[in-house]
Motif scaffolding. Sequence first.
Motif, mmCIF file in Angstrom:
data_model
loop_
_atom_site.group_PDB
_atom_site.id
_atom_site.type_symbol
_atom_site.label_atom_id
_atom_site.label_comp_id
_atom_site.label_asym_id
_atom_site.label_seq_id
_atom_site.Cartn_x
_atom_site.Cartn_y
_atom_site.Cartn_z
ATOM 1 N N SER A 80 -32.685 -7.029 -15.284
ATOM 2 C CA SER A 80 -33.445 -6.042 -15.660
ATOM 3 C C SER A 80 -34.346 -5.570 -14.676
ATOM 4 N N GLY A 81 -34.474 -6.231 -13.244
ATOM 5 C CA GLY A 81 -35.183 -6.018 -12.183
ATOM 6 C C GLY A 81 -36.597 -6.658 -11.995
ATOM 7 N N ALA A 82 -36.920 -7.475 -13.068
ATOM 8 C CA ALA A 82 -38.246 -8.055 -13.123
ATOM 9 C C ALA A 82 -38.157 -9.503 -12.208
ATOM 10 N N ARG A 83 -37.013 -10.035 -12.592
ATOM 11 C CA ARG A 83 -37.078 -11.501 -11.593
ATOM 12 C C ARG A 83 -36.895 -10.951 -10.210
ATOM 13 N N SER A 84 -35.933 -10.189 -9.785
ATOM 14 C CA SER A 84 -35.691 -9.420 -8.509
ATOM 15 C C SER A 84 -37.059 -9.079 -7.836
ATOM 16 N N ALA A 85 -37.898 -8.483 -8.534
ATOM 17 C CA ALA A 85 -39.245 -7.911 -8.167
ATOM 18 C C ALA A 85 -39.869 -9.101 -7.656
ATOM 19 N N ARG A 86 -39.942 -10.216 -8.511
ATOM 20 C CA ARG A 86 -40.612 -11.495 -7.828
ATOM 21 C C ARG A 86 -39.981 -11.686 -6.733
ATOM 22 N N ALA A 87 -38.677 -12.049 -6.635
ATOM 23 C CA ALA A 87 -38.042 -12.373 -5.472
ATOM 24 C C ALA A 87 -38.391 -11.519 -4.266
ATOM 25 N N ALA A 88 -38.566 -10.315 -4.425
ATOM 26 C CA ALA A 88 -38.694 -9.210 -3.544
ATOM 27 C C ALA A 88 -40.311 -9.439 -2.708
ATOM 28 N N MET A 89 -40.958 -9.751 -3.479
ATOM 29 C CA MET A 89 -42.523 -10.069 -3.198
ATOM 30 C C MET A 89 -42.480 -11.401 -2.506
ATOM 31 N N SER A 90 -41.569 -12.365 -2.850
ATOM 32 C CA SER A 90 -41.689 -13.641 -1.972
ATOM 33 C C SER A 90 -41.079 -13.362 -0.678
ATOM 34 N N LEU A 91 -40.052 -12.344 -0.498
ATOM 35 C CA LEU A 91 -39.425 -12.255 0.762
ATOM 36 C C LEU A 91 -40.581 -11.571 1.753
ATOM 37 N N VAL A 92 -41.215 -10.709 0.856
ATOM 38 C CA VAL A 92 -42.361 -9.836 1.632
ATOM 39 C C VAL A 92 -43.435 -10.861 2.406
ATOM 40 N N THR A 93 -43.637 -11.971 1.612
ATOM 41 C CA THR A 93 -44.841 -12.940 1.905
ATOM 42 C C THR A 93 -44.144 -13.821 3.107
ATOM 43 N N LEU A 94 -42.804 -13.860 3.035
ATOM 44 C CA LEU A 94 -41.977 -14.502 4.243
ATOM 45 C C LEU A 94 -41.989 -13.657 5.376
ATOM 46 N N GLY A 95 -42.239 -12.446 5.557
ATOM 47 C CA GLY A 95 -42.246 -11.750 6.644
ATOM 48 C C GLY A 95 -40.964 -10.808 6.854
ATOM 49 N N PHE A 96 -40.361 -10.724 5.697
ATOM 50 C CA PHE A 96 -39.084 -9.905 5.648
ATOM 51 C C PHE A 96 -39.698 -8.427 5.581
ATOM 52 N N THR A 97 -39.141 -7.370 6.392
ATOM 53 C CA THR A 97 -39.628 -6.204 6.394
ATOM 54 C C THR A 97 -38.725 -5.078 5.659
ATOM 55 N N ARG A 98 -37.622 -5.439 5.402
ATOM 56 C CA ARG A 98 -36.643 -4.392 4.809
ATOM 57 C C ARG A 98 -36.162 -4.889 3.711
ATOM 58 N N VAL A 99 -36.927 -4.942 2.559
ATOM 59 C CA VAL A 99 -36.645 -5.576 1.552
ATOM 60 C C VAL A 99 -36.593 -4.702 -0.006
ATOM 61 N N MET A 100 -35.479 -4.773 -0.511
ATOM 62 C CA MET A 100 -35.371 -3.557 -1.597
ATOM 63 C C MET A 100 -35.024 -4.511 -3.058
ATOM 64 N N ASN A 101 -35.549 -3.811 -4.164
ATOM 65 C CA ASN A 101 -35.366 -4.221 -5.550
ATOM 66 C C ASN A 101 -34.444 -3.377 -6.319
ATOM 67 N N LEU A 102 -33.401 -3.715 -6.834
ATOM 68 C CA LEU A 102 -32.737 -2.902 -7.628
ATOM 69 C C LEU A 102 -33.343 -2.552 -9.039
ATOM 70 N N ARG A 103 -33.770 -1.361 -9.228
ATOM 71 C CA ARG A 103 -34.595 -0.941 -10.324
ATOM 72 C C ARG A 103 -33.736 -1.014 -11.443
ATOM 73 N N GLY A 104 -34.014 -1.842 -12.703
ATOM 74 C CA GLY A 104 -33.160 -1.696 -13.712
ATOM 75 C C GLY A 104 -32.179 -2.816 -13.814
ATOM 76 N N GLY A 105 -31.729 -3.364 -12.808
ATOM 77 C CA GLY A 105 -30.989 -4.432 -12.643
ATOM 78 C C GLY A 105 -29.651 -4.165 -13.209
ATOM 79 N N MET A 106 -29.042 -5.207 -13.676
ATOM 80 C CA MET A 106 -27.482 -5.122 -14.216
ATOM 81 C C MET A 106 -27.446 -4.371 -15.404
ATOM 82 N N LEU A 107 -28.752 -4.349 -16.053
ATOM 83 C CA LEU A 107 -28.432 -3.627 -17.328
ATOM 84 C C LEU A 107 -28.297 -1.983 -17.017
ATOM 85 N N ALA A 108 -29.003 -1.787 -15.744
ATOM 86 C CA ALA A 108 -28.813 -0.194 -15.482
ATOM 87 C C ALA A 108 -27.819 -0.041 -14.855
ATOM 88 N N TRP A 109 -27.058 -0.787 -14.010
ATOM 89 C CA TRP A 109 -25.850 -0.759 -13.517
ATOM 90 C C TRP A 109 -24.580 -0.456 -14.397
#
Length: 204
Positions: A80-109
Motif C-alpha cells: 500500500s505504500g506504508a512499509r515502503s515509506a518506512r524503508a525509504a526513510m531508512s535509506l535516507v538515514t543511510l545517506g541515499f540521496t535519490r530514494v523514491m516511494n511508490l505511492r499506493g503500492g501494488m494496490l494502486a498499481w
Amino acid sequence: MHPLFDNATPHPAGYRDVDVGQLAAFPPPSQLTRVDVREAAELDGILGHLPGIRHAPLATVQDVVDAWPRDTDVVLVCRSGARSARAAMSLVTLGFTRVMNLRGGMLAWNTARLPVVRTVPHPLPTLGTVRDGLLDGLHRALAPPPHEGPTVPPLTNPSREALTAVLDALQAARPTGVRDTAAFEHLLRTFQDLLAVARAEGER
C-alpha cells in the motif's frame, strides 16, 4: 541520474513519492532499481509484483542496500505504500540521496491495470463476486444485536467506487459487534486486495 526522481514529489522525510503512472512510464530495463520490501509469500499473492524488481523484505532492506552507491535511483514498493515509506526513510538515514516511494503500492498499481508478474496463477474476481464475498464476510464477522441480523453497509451497487467507499469507511471506523478484531482486519485487507484486481462483468 534518472528523470523520474526530478519529477517526483518531495516528502518531508527526505525521499520522494512517485505515482504508479509516473513509474509505469519507465518500464524495465531502465536505470531504476525497484525494490519490493514485502515478504516473499506476498510476491506470489494475488497482487503479484512489478517486472524487474529486487526483493528485500523490510527487515533486511538496510543490509541488502548497504554496499550500493548512495546516488542509486531507488524506487521502494510494498502493498500500500506504508512499509515502503518506512524503508525509504531508512535509506535516507543511510545517506541515499535519490530514494523514491511508490505511492499506493501494488494496490494502486493493480487498480490502474498496469503490467503485473504473477508467478502463481490466481483467478481474478469480478466486482460482483467481491461485493458478495464482502457482504458474506461481514455477516459472519459482526455479532448481531438481539433478535436482529448483523448491521452491514447497504451495498447493492457493485461498482469499484462503491466498494472502495465501503472498505474505506470500515477501515476508518470499525463497526460495533466485531467478534475478532484481527480477523476483521484480515477480512478488510483481503477484500482490498481482491478489489484492486477485480474486473467488471465482461471485462477481460
